[in-house]
Design a protein around this motif. Structure first.
Motif, PDB file in Angstrom:
ATOM      1  N   ASP A   1      -8.868   4.989   8.575  1.00 36.67           N
ATOM      2  CA  ASP A   1      -8.218   3.696   8.785  1.00 36.67           C
ATOM      3  C   ASP A   1      -8.740   2.745   7.711  1.00 36.67           C
ATOM      4  O   ASP A   1      -9.928   2.442   7.660  1.00 36.67           O
ATOM      5  N   PHE A   2      -7.843   2.273   6.848  1.00 36.94           N
ATOM      6  CA  PHE A   2      -8.229   1.425   5.733  1.00 36.94           C
ATOM      7  C   PHE A   2      -8.428  -0.037   6.126  1.00 36.94           C
ATOM      8  O   PHE A   2      -8.764  -0.866   5.284  1.00 36.94           O
ATOM      9  N   GLN A   3      -8.233  -0.338   7.429  1.00 35.12           N
ATOM     10  CA  GLN A   3      -8.466  -1.695   7.962  1.00 35.12           C
ATOM     11  C   GLN A   3      -7.711  -2.759   7.155  1.00 35.12           C
ATOM     12  O   GLN A   3      -8.285  -3.771   6.746  1.00 35.12           O
ATOM     13  N   THR A   4      -6.431  -2.516   6.909  1.00 32.92           N
ATOM     14  CA  THR A   4      -5.620  -3.461   6.159  1.00 32.92           C
ATOM     15  C   THR A   4      -4.457  -3.936   7.019  1.00 32.92           C
ATOM     16  O   THR A   4      -4.133  -3.352   8.035  1.00 32.92           O
ATOM     17  N   VAL A   5      -3.839  -5.008   6.572  1.00 29.59           N
ATOM     18  CA  VAL A   5      -2.616  -5.499   7.180  1.00 29.59           C
ATOM     19  C   VAL A   5      -1.559  -5.485   6.084  1.00 29.59           C
ATOM     20  O   VAL A   5      -1.768  -6.096   5.041  1.00 29.59           O
ATOM     21  N   PRO A   6      -0.466  -4.768   6.271  1.00 29.63           N
ATOM     22  CA  PRO A   6      -0.135  -3.924   7.405  1.00 29.63           C
ATOM     23  C   PRO A   6      -1.063  -2.716   7.488  1.00 29.63           C
ATOM     24  O   PRO A   6      -1.714  -2.357   6.494  1.00 29.63           O
ATOM     25  N   PRO A   7      -1.110  -2.075   8.670  1.00 30.65           N
ATOM     26  CA  PRO A   7      -2.026  -0.944   8.847  1.00 30.65           C
ATOM     27  C   PRO A   7      -1.761   0.189   7.848  1.00 30.65           C
ATOM     28  O   PRO A   7      -0.619   0.500   7.534  1.00 30.65           O
ATOM     29  N   HIS A   8      -2.835   0.740   7.340  1.00 27.59           N
ATOM     30  CA  HIS A   8      -2.766   1.888   6.428  1.00 27.59           C
ATOM     31  C   HIS A   8      -3.737   2.933   6.962  1.00 27.59           C
ATOM     32  O   HIS A   8      -4.945   2.733   6.939  1.00 27.59           O
ATOM     33  N   VAL A   9      -3.173   4.030   7.480  1.00 24.67           N
ATOM     34  CA  VAL A   9      -3.967   5.121   8.043  1.00 24.67           C
ATOM     35  C   VAL A   9      -3.556   6.414   7.368  1.00 24.67           C
ATOM     36  O   VAL A   9      -2.372   6.656   7.152  1.00 24.67           O
ATOM     37  N   GLU A  10      -4.537   7.218   7.010  1.00 27.67           N
ATOM     38  CA  GLU A  10      -4.275   8.534   6.437  1.00 27.67           C
ATOM     39  C   GLU A  10      -5.045   9.580   7.229  1.00 27.67           C
ATOM     40  O   GLU A  10      -6.044   9.279   7.886  1.00 27.67           O
ATOM     41  N   TYR A  11      -4.561  10.804   7.123  1.00 26.14           N
ATOM     42  CA  TYR A  11      -5.227  11.945   7.744  1.00 26.14           C
ATOM     43  C   TYR A  11      -5.553  12.945   6.653  1.00 26.14           C
ATOM     44  O   TYR A  11      -4.769  13.153   5.726  1.00 26.14           O
ATOM     45  N   GLU A  12      -6.737  13.549   6.769  1.00 30.03           N
ATOM     46  CA  GLU A  12      -7.131  14.590   5.824  1.00 30.03           C
ATOM     47  C   GLU A  12      -7.879  15.682   6.575  1.00 30.03           C
ATOM     48  O   GLU A  12      -8.409  15.449   7.661  1.00 30.03           O
ATOM     49  N   LEU A  13      -7.899  16.864   5.986  1.00 35.36           N
ATOM     50  CA  LEU A  13      -8.613  17.977   6.594  1.00 35.36           C
ATOM     51  C   LEU A  13     -10.114  17.794   6.462  1.00 35.36           C
ATOM     52  O   LEU A  13     -10.601  17.313   5.433  1.00 35.36           O
ATOM     53  N   THR A  14     -10.838  18.178   7.493  1.00 36.44           N
ATOM     54  CA  THR A  14     -12.292  18.260   7.403  1.00 36.44           C
ATOM     55  C   THR A  14     -12.628  19.611   6.757  1.00 36.44           C
ATOM     56  O   THR A  14     -11.731  20.431   6.504  1.00 36.44           O
TER      57      THR A  14
END
Length: 119
Positions: free
Chosen positions: A68-81
């Motif tokens: 979660d990049f904690q920005t407005v608008p929301p910016h969320v990415e998913y990545e593999l562990t």
């Protein structure tokens, strides 16, 4: 917490990747982080509700990480562990098998549809 005894390794894999959409999510994240909207386009025919549910489960299972990049608008990415990346090595041969047998599988699926429609 009760211990789960798997009879074979495939049961362990299916405990994490069971279902239609989770392997596809992991497959598409193998090439790098993605936003929810992009995953929705890549994993065709998945509902937004099901995608969100599977992303949550894969995150809880330690397969992917939510950033979660904690920005407005929301910016969320998913990545593999690292754990999730190890699963991509399992999916690669399955993908190759599917590519080699696409026609046969398409015929099987088509026959299933006809059988279920006739019932």
């Amino acid at each position: 917490m009760t211990e789960t005894n798997f009879q074979c390794g495939l049961e362990a894999v299916l405990a994490i990747l069971g279902g239609k959409w989770k392997p596809l999510i992991v497959y598409h994240l193998a090439s790098g982080p993605e936003r929810t909207g992009q995953l929705r386009r890549l994993v065709t025919n998945v509902s937004e509700k099901m995608l969100i549910q599977h992303l949550k489960e894969l995150t809880e299972d330690g397969v992917i990480r939510r950033i979660d990049f904690q920005t407005v608008p929301p910016h969320v990415e998913y990545e593999l562990t690292e754990f999730g990346q190890s699963l991509t090595r399992v999916l690669a041969p399955m993908c190759e098998w599917g590519t080699r047998h696409t026609r046969e599988v398409a015929m099987i699926v088509q026959n299933r549809k006809r059988t279920s429609e006739a019932a």
